[in-house]
Design a protein around this motif. Structure first.
Motif, PDB file in Angstrom:
ATOM      1  N   THR A 113       0.846  -1.189   0.000  1.00  0.00           N
ATOM      2  CA  THR A 113       0.000   0.000   0.000  1.00  0.00           C
ATOM      3  C   THR A 113       0.883   1.242   0.000  1.00  0.00           C
ATOM      4  O   THR A 113       2.117   1.157   0.018  1.00  0.00           O
ATOM      5  N   MET A 114       0.244   2.383   0.050  1.00  0.00           N
ATOM      6  CA  MET A 114       0.969   3.642   0.125  1.00  0.00           C
ATOM      7  C   MET A 114       1.831   3.707   1.381  1.00  0.00           C
ATOM      8  O   MET A 114       2.882   4.352   1.385  1.00  0.00           O
ATOM      9  N   ALA A 115       1.423   3.042   2.453  1.00  0.00           N
ATOM     10  CA  ALA A 115       2.213   3.049   3.681  1.00  0.00           C
ATOM     11  C   ALA A 115       3.603   2.478   3.451  1.00  0.00           C
ATOM     12  O   ALA A 115       4.598   2.988   3.975  1.00  0.00           O
ATOM     13  N   ASP A 116       3.699   1.430   2.663  1.00  0.00           N
ATOM     14  CA  ASP A 116       5.008   0.837   2.381  1.00  0.00           C
ATOM     15  C   ASP A 116       5.862   1.773   1.538  1.00  0.00           C
ATOM     16  O   ASP A 116       7.085   1.850   1.729  1.00  0.00           O
ATOM     17  N   ALA A 117       5.233   2.500   0.615  1.00  0.00           N
ATOM     18  CA  ALA A 117       5.975   3.491  -0.159  1.00  0.00           C
ATOM     19  C   ALA A 117       6.486   4.609   0.744  1.00  0.00           C
ATOM     20  O   ALA A 117       7.601   5.104   0.567  1.00  0.00           O
TER      21      ALA A 117
END
Length: 217
Positions: free
Chosen positions: A159-163
């Motif tokens: 998800t965006m969290a990992d980015a």
């Protein structure tokens, strides 16, 4: 030709450019990455943490112009909901927004003490108290998310969290930061992604250097 263009600065030094690029990759967006020269005032200010507002990375898409990494991420989620950049359930989504916002606006000690530099390696690097507090908070976030989701990524799937946290993984590797086993496994999983290897390979070919960030520790 792609109808989207992502303007980035240095692949070696720019954590925000990495985040924007990863978001586009995670969304399966057909885009062209354009590197802004390091003599550009906005690019240099961003790298040296002197910019009041980061205008790079910037996504130009179908006549629209979007800057700021969170804005890019939320725009891509709206355009490509099937990519799963944000969790769908209410509880996970609220937690997700909190930890992404914390990364977006916080951890100033980590940013200044351990600047992103993919070409560098500093075994046994001395971590001072201010940066260590940021490291401890980040690894707490990681462990809580992974315990809830079951992994392998913060909310199960990419998800965006990992980015948002991917550049931190590179910092932990560059500066030989000691991590607990769960956090170390997450770091290694992110660094092992094909898109991360692609970014790092391109960074290694960059001729540009920013002397202020190439400090001999």
């Amino acid at each position: 030709m792609p109808k989207a263009t992502l303007s980035i600065s240095s692949r070696n030094y720019s954590s925000w450019s990495m985040r924007g690029w990863l978001l586009c990759k995670f969304a399966n967006l057909d885009f062209e990455a354009v590197t802004v020269p390091l003599d550009d005032a906005a690019a240099r200010a961003e790298l040296l943490l002197l910019a009041p507002s980061f205008l790079i990375p910037r996504l130009d898409y179908d006549g629209l112009r979007i800057w700021d990494t969170l804005a890019i991420g939320h725009f891509l989620d709206e355009e490509f909901p099937a990519a799963g950049l944000l969790p769908t359930d209410r509880v996970s989504r609220s937690h997700f927004r909190s930890i992404c916002g914390e990364m977006h606006s916080g951890f100033a000690n980590l940013r200044s003490a351990l600047p992103m530099n993919l070409k560098a390696s500093h075994p046994g690097f001395k971590i001072w108290a201010g940066a260590q507090a940021d490291i401890d908070r980040i690894t707490t976030i990681w462990r809580e998310c992974l315990a809830t989701s079951g992994g392998p990524f913060l909310f199960g799937e990419l998800t965006m969290a990992d980015a948002m946290y991917a550049p931190v993984c590179t910092r932990f590797a560059t500066y030989d930061v000691t991590l607990d086993p769960v956090s170390a496994a997450y770091r290694d999983g992110i660094l092992g992604l094909a898109v991360m290897k692609e970014w790092k390979a391109a960074a290694a070919l960059e001729p540009d250097e920013v002397e202020e960030l190439d400090v001999e520790f």
